[in-house]
Design an enzyme around this catalytic site. Structure first.
Site, PDB file in Angstrom:
ATOM      1  N   TRP A  22      79.242  23.631  44.241  1.00 40.79           N
ATOM      2  CA  TRP A  22      78.746  24.552  45.286  1.00 40.79           C
ATOM      3  C   TRP A  22      79.000  26.019  44.941  1.00 40.79           C
ATOM      4  CZ3 TRP A  22      80.529  22.037  50.593  1.00 40.79           C
ATOM      5  CH2 TRP A  22      79.868  20.811  50.752  1.00 40.79           C
ATOM      6  N   GLU A 178      76.251  22.006  29.131  1.00 38.69           N
ATOM      7  CA  GLU A 178      75.549  22.949  29.992  1.00 38.69           C
ATOM      8  C   GLU A 178      75.104  24.167  29.187  1.00 38.69           C
ATOM      9  OE1 GLU A 178      76.404  22.388  34.383  1.00 38.69           O
ATOM     10  OE2 GLU A 178      77.865  23.806  33.650  1.00 38.69           O
ATOM     11  N   SER A 224      69.989  23.653  35.878  1.00 38.64           N
ATOM     12  CA  SER A 224      68.741  23.588  36.638  1.00 38.64           C
ATOM     13  C   SER A 224      68.235  22.159  36.863  1.00 38.64           C
ATOM     14  CB  SER A 224      67.663  24.441  35.963  1.00 38.64           C
ATOM     15  OG  SER A 224      68.054  25.796  35.939  1.00 38.64           O
ATOM     16  N   GLY A 245      74.169  22.574  40.279  1.00 43.91           N
ATOM     17  CA  GLY A 245      74.536  23.740  41.068  1.00 43.91           C
ATOM     18  C   GLY A 245      73.597  23.875  42.250  1.00 43.91           C
ATOM     19  N   GLY A 246      72.553  24.703  42.085  1.00 43.37           N
ATOM     20  CA  GLY A 246      71.627  25.033  43.165  1.00 43.37           C
ATOM     21  C   GLY A 246      71.161  23.844  44.005  1.00 43.37           C
TER      22      GLY A 246
HETATM   23  P1  PGA Z   1      72.393  24.972  38.319  1.00 45.10           P
HETATM   24  O1  PGA Z   1      73.943  25.097  37.983  1.00 45.10           O
HETATM   25  O2  PGA Z   1      72.105  23.530  38.608  1.00 45.10           O
HETATM   26  O3  PGA Z   1      72.181  25.845  39.496  1.00 45.10           O
HETATM   27  O4  PGA Z   1      71.653  25.433  37.094  1.00 45.10           O
HETATM   28  C1  PGA Z   1      74.568  24.176  37.133  1.00 45.10           C
HETATM   29  C2  PGA Z   1      76.028  24.497  36.950  1.00 45.10           C
HETATM   30  O5  PGA Z   1      76.415  25.659  37.085  1.00 45.10           O
HETATM   31  O6  PGA Z   1      76.832  23.607  36.660  1.00 45.10           O
END
Ligand code: PGA
Length: 271
Positions: A22, A178, A224, A245-246
């Site tokens: 989050w 990542e 993403s 994340g998002g």
């Molecule tokens: P995101 O972030 O899904 O918004 O790209 C991934 C993360 O920071 O682990």
């Protein structure tokens, strides 16, 4: 302390993991409302390990009513000295009875807060010492990818992060690939790029810690990931889940990703 390393290796042998980071979003009351909605949207899926990684303030209040059949908690960070004169820090020792997991080496810690490989290595050891499973995040920047340095970067970050851990401890850890250019940008990596990175990471773990450790360590993709592209990553060979994340802040998208993971896992089990 929640769990010894042994128990996690035995119980969660490459169980698919969907982890929602989050980041610096939601205060305590927003988080408790969101958690309530999330619990309603997500059925119990024993074969998927869903981890919620909120900011540190939220961990304690959320843990009180957490449906532990559905969720586990993770921390976004933890300091490597257990206690002392370190104003503003929260140590792994303080987190140990609240979380199963902790992110270590997330690119926002590396690049916004200048955490080098030495700090990452100390945090990995502090997490393990306190019975928390680290999720070690590694990945190249766009510049490094364009310069064809991806493998070198993965090698360096992996070797530094896993330094001084035993093969048993590595087996119980989670590694998240990542690529920095894919985080929060909407520009996700292509599945074949992710496949190549995952294969490389597992090979590196094998050469450092042996075949058995490489076959036990979980490797996730993050960058993403959303409900529309999740399947293309989760069905890759050797991909054991996603760090999100998002999309983890949207109850419908996050619930849909967990369902995709459940279906992929069922297919893997031949059901
Ligand atoms: P995101 O972030 O899904 O918004 O790209 C991934 C993360 O920071 O682990």
């Amino acid at each position: 302390m929640f769990c010894g390393i042994n128990r996690v290796v035995m119980r969660n042998n490459r169980k698919i993991m969907i982890a929602g980071n989050w980041k610096e979003h939601l205060n305590v009351s927003q988080a408790s409302h969101f958690m309530h909605r999330l619990e309603e949207s997500i059925p119990i899926r024993q074969s998927v390990e869903t981890v919620i990684i909120p900011n540190v303030l939220i961990l304690q209040p959320i843990s009180v009513n957490l449906d532990r059949r559905k969720f586990r908690l993770g921390a976004q960070d933890g300091y490597f000295v257990d206690a002392g004169a370190y104003t503003g820090e929260v140590s792994m020792a303080m987190l140990q009875d609240l979380v199963h997991y902790v992110l270590v080496g997330h690119s926002e810690r590396r690049y916004v807060f200048n955490e080098g490989d030495d700090v990452v290595a100390k945090k990995m050891q502090a997490a393990i010492r306190n019975g928390i499973m680290p999720i070690l995040c590694i990945g190249e920047t766009l510049q490094e990818r364009l310069a064809r340095e991806t493998k070198q970067i993965l090698h360096n970050q992996l070797t530094a992060g896993l330094m001084n851990l035993t093969s048993r401890e590595v087996a119980a850890s989670v590694i998240a690939y990542e690529p920095v250019w894919a985080i929060g940008t909407g520009e996700f990596a292509k599945p074949d790029q992710v496949q190549e990175a995952i294969n490389y990471i597992r090979k590196q773990v094998e050469s450092l810690f042996g075949k058995r450790t490489a076959s036990l360590v979980r490797i996730l993709y993050g960058g993403s990931v959303d409900d529309l592209n999740a399947k293309s990553f989760l069905e890759l060979s050797g991909c054991d889940g996603a760090l999100i994340g998002g999309a983890s802040l949207n109850q419908y998208k996050f619930a849909a990703i967990i369902e995709v993971a459940y279906r992929v896992q069922q297919e893997r089990l031949g059901r």
